[in-house]
Each structure stands twice: as structure tokens, then as C-alpha cells.
Design a protein around this motif. Structure first.
Motif, PDB file in Angstrom:
ATOM      1  N   SER A  97     -11.670 -19.145  11.909  1.00  0.00           N
ATOM      2  CA  SER A  97     -10.816 -18.174  11.264  1.00  0.00           C
ATOM      3  C   SER A  97     -10.135 -18.460  10.216  1.00  0.00           C
ATOM      4  CB  SER A  97     -10.019 -17.628  12.498  1.00  0.00           C
ATOM      5  OG  SER A  97      -8.984 -18.554  12.869  1.00  0.00           O
ATOM      6  N   SER A  98      -9.537 -19.726  10.387  1.00  0.00           N
ATOM      7  CA  SER A  98      -8.980 -20.094   8.704  1.00  0.00           C
ATOM      8  C   SER A  98     -10.147 -20.298   7.793  1.00  0.00           C
ATOM      9  CB  SER A  98      -8.467 -21.756   8.980  1.00  0.00           C
ATOM     10  OG  SER A  98      -7.663 -21.572   9.951  1.00  0.00           O
ATOM     11  N   PHE A  99     -11.256 -20.711   7.690  1.00  0.00           N
ATOM     12  CA  PHE A  99     -11.992 -20.773   6.613  1.00  0.00           C
ATOM     13  C   PHE A  99     -12.389 -19.367   6.300  1.00  0.00           C
ATOM     14  CE2 PHE A  99     -11.848 -25.174   7.590  1.00  0.00           C
ATOM     15  CZ  PHE A  99     -12.613 -25.817   6.412  1.00  0.00           C
ATOM     16  N   ALA A 100     -12.722 -18.621   7.419  1.00  0.00           N
ATOM     17  CA  ALA A 100     -12.975 -16.877   7.194  1.00  0.00           C
ATOM     18  C   ALA A 100     -12.396 -16.354   6.252  1.00  0.00           C
ATOM     19  CB  ALA A 100     -13.504 -16.257   8.487  1.00  0.00           C
ATOM     20  N   ALA A 101     -10.808 -16.593   6.570  1.00  0.00           N
ATOM     21  CA  ALA A 101      -9.659 -16.052   5.969  1.00  0.00           C
ATOM     22  C   ALA A 101      -9.658 -16.284   4.652  1.00  0.00           C
ATOM     23  CB  ALA A 101      -8.347 -16.368   6.450  1.00  0.00           C
ATOM     24  N   LYS A 102     -10.258 -17.533   4.086  1.00  0.00           N
ATOM     25  CA  LYS A 102     -10.264 -17.860   2.490  1.00  0.00           C
ATOM     26  C   LYS A 102     -11.767 -17.587   2.038  1.00  0.00           C
ATOM     27  CE  LYS A 102      -6.339 -20.112   2.509  1.00  0.00           C
ATOM     28  NZ  LYS A 102      -5.746 -19.758   1.920  1.00  0.00           N
ATOM     29  N   GLY A 103     -12.468 -16.720   2.719  1.00  0.00           N
ATOM     30  CA  GLY A 103     -13.905 -16.220   2.239  1.00  0.00           C
ATOM     31  C   GLY A 103     -14.980 -17.304   2.393  1.00  0.00           C
ATOM     32  N   LEU A 104     -14.590 -18.299   3.354  1.00  0.00           N
ATOM     33  CA  LEU A 104     -15.795 -19.437   3.565  1.00  0.00           C
ATOM     34  C   LEU A 104     -16.586 -19.093   4.691  1.00  0.00           C
ATOM     35  CD1 LEU A 104     -13.280 -22.207   2.302  1.00  0.00           C
ATOM     36  CD2 LEU A 104     -15.258 -21.229   0.899  1.00  0.00           C
ATOM     37  N   THR A 105     -17.686 -19.642   4.806  1.00  0.00           N
ATOM     38  CA  THR A 105     -18.566 -19.354   5.859  1.00  0.00           C
ATOM     39  C   THR A 105     -18.579 -20.770   6.771  1.00  0.00           C
ATOM     40  OG1 THR A 105     -20.631 -20.553   4.839  1.00  0.00           O
ATOM     41  CG2 THR A 105     -20.288 -18.212   4.462  1.00  0.00           C
ATOM     42  N   ASP A 106     -19.314 -20.587   7.869  1.00  0.00           N
ATOM     43  CA  ASP A 106     -19.412 -21.638   8.830  1.00  0.00           C
ATOM     44  C   ASP A 106     -20.138 -23.020   7.946  1.00  0.00           C
ATOM     45  OD1 ASP A 106     -18.132 -20.278  10.803  1.00  0.00           O
ATOM     46  OD2 ASP A 106     -19.823 -19.878  11.870  1.00  0.00           O
ATOM     47  N   SER A 107     -21.105 -22.763   7.313  1.00  0.00           N
ATOM     48  CA  SER A 107     -21.952 -23.597   6.640  1.00  0.00           C
ATOM     49  C   SER A 107     -20.844 -24.378   5.715  1.00  0.00           C
ATOM     50  CB  SER A 107     -22.877 -23.028   5.856  1.00  0.00           C
ATOM     51  OG  SER A 107     -23.893 -22.598   6.611  1.00  0.00           O
TER      52      SER A 107
END
Length: 65
Positions: free
Chosen positions: A41-51
Motif C-alpha cells: 500500500s505504501s508503494f502503491a500510494a506513490k504510484g509504484l507497482t509490486d515490481s
């Protein structure tokens, strides 16, 4: 240097920003103890993917090794 090898001065500090904020870093970066759901969720909030998360985490792991 103690064994007679080469030595050189290395400039320290970040070169990717003109300013740095410990408060912002503490507030915007996930804890190193965060679980997978929190990291996702932290990475997604910055527009970043799981990859993106996998690559960045791997790079930091190698950098610490």
C-alpha cells in the motif's frame, strides 16, 4: 590504507536533491519492519507497482551486503 593500498577522498551526501528532510523521510518511507500488505500500500500510494517495490528492495539489499 593501513596496508599501503590506494586511497582517495569520496564526497558524501545525496546528489539527487538540493534539500533533504529527515522528517519527510520518516513520514513518507515505510518502516523496515513493515509487513507485505503495508509495503504494497505504501508503494502503491506513490504510484509504484509490486515490481517496482521488488526492484528497489533488491537494490537496497545488495547495497547493504
Amino acid at each position: 590504507m593501513q596496508l599501503g593500498g590506494a586511497a582517495w577522498t569520496v564526497a558524501l551526501g545525496r546528489r539527487d536533491a538540493r534539500t533533504a528532510s529527515q522528517t519527510d523521510a520518516n513520514n513518507q518511507l515505510p518502516s523496515p519492519f513493515a509487513d507485505l500488505a503495508t509495503l504494497n500500500s505504501s508503494f502503491a500510494a506513490k504510484g509504484l507497482t509490486d515490481s517496482d517495490m521488488t526492484v528497489l528492495s533488491g537494490c537496497h539489499t545488495l547495497g547493504q551486503s
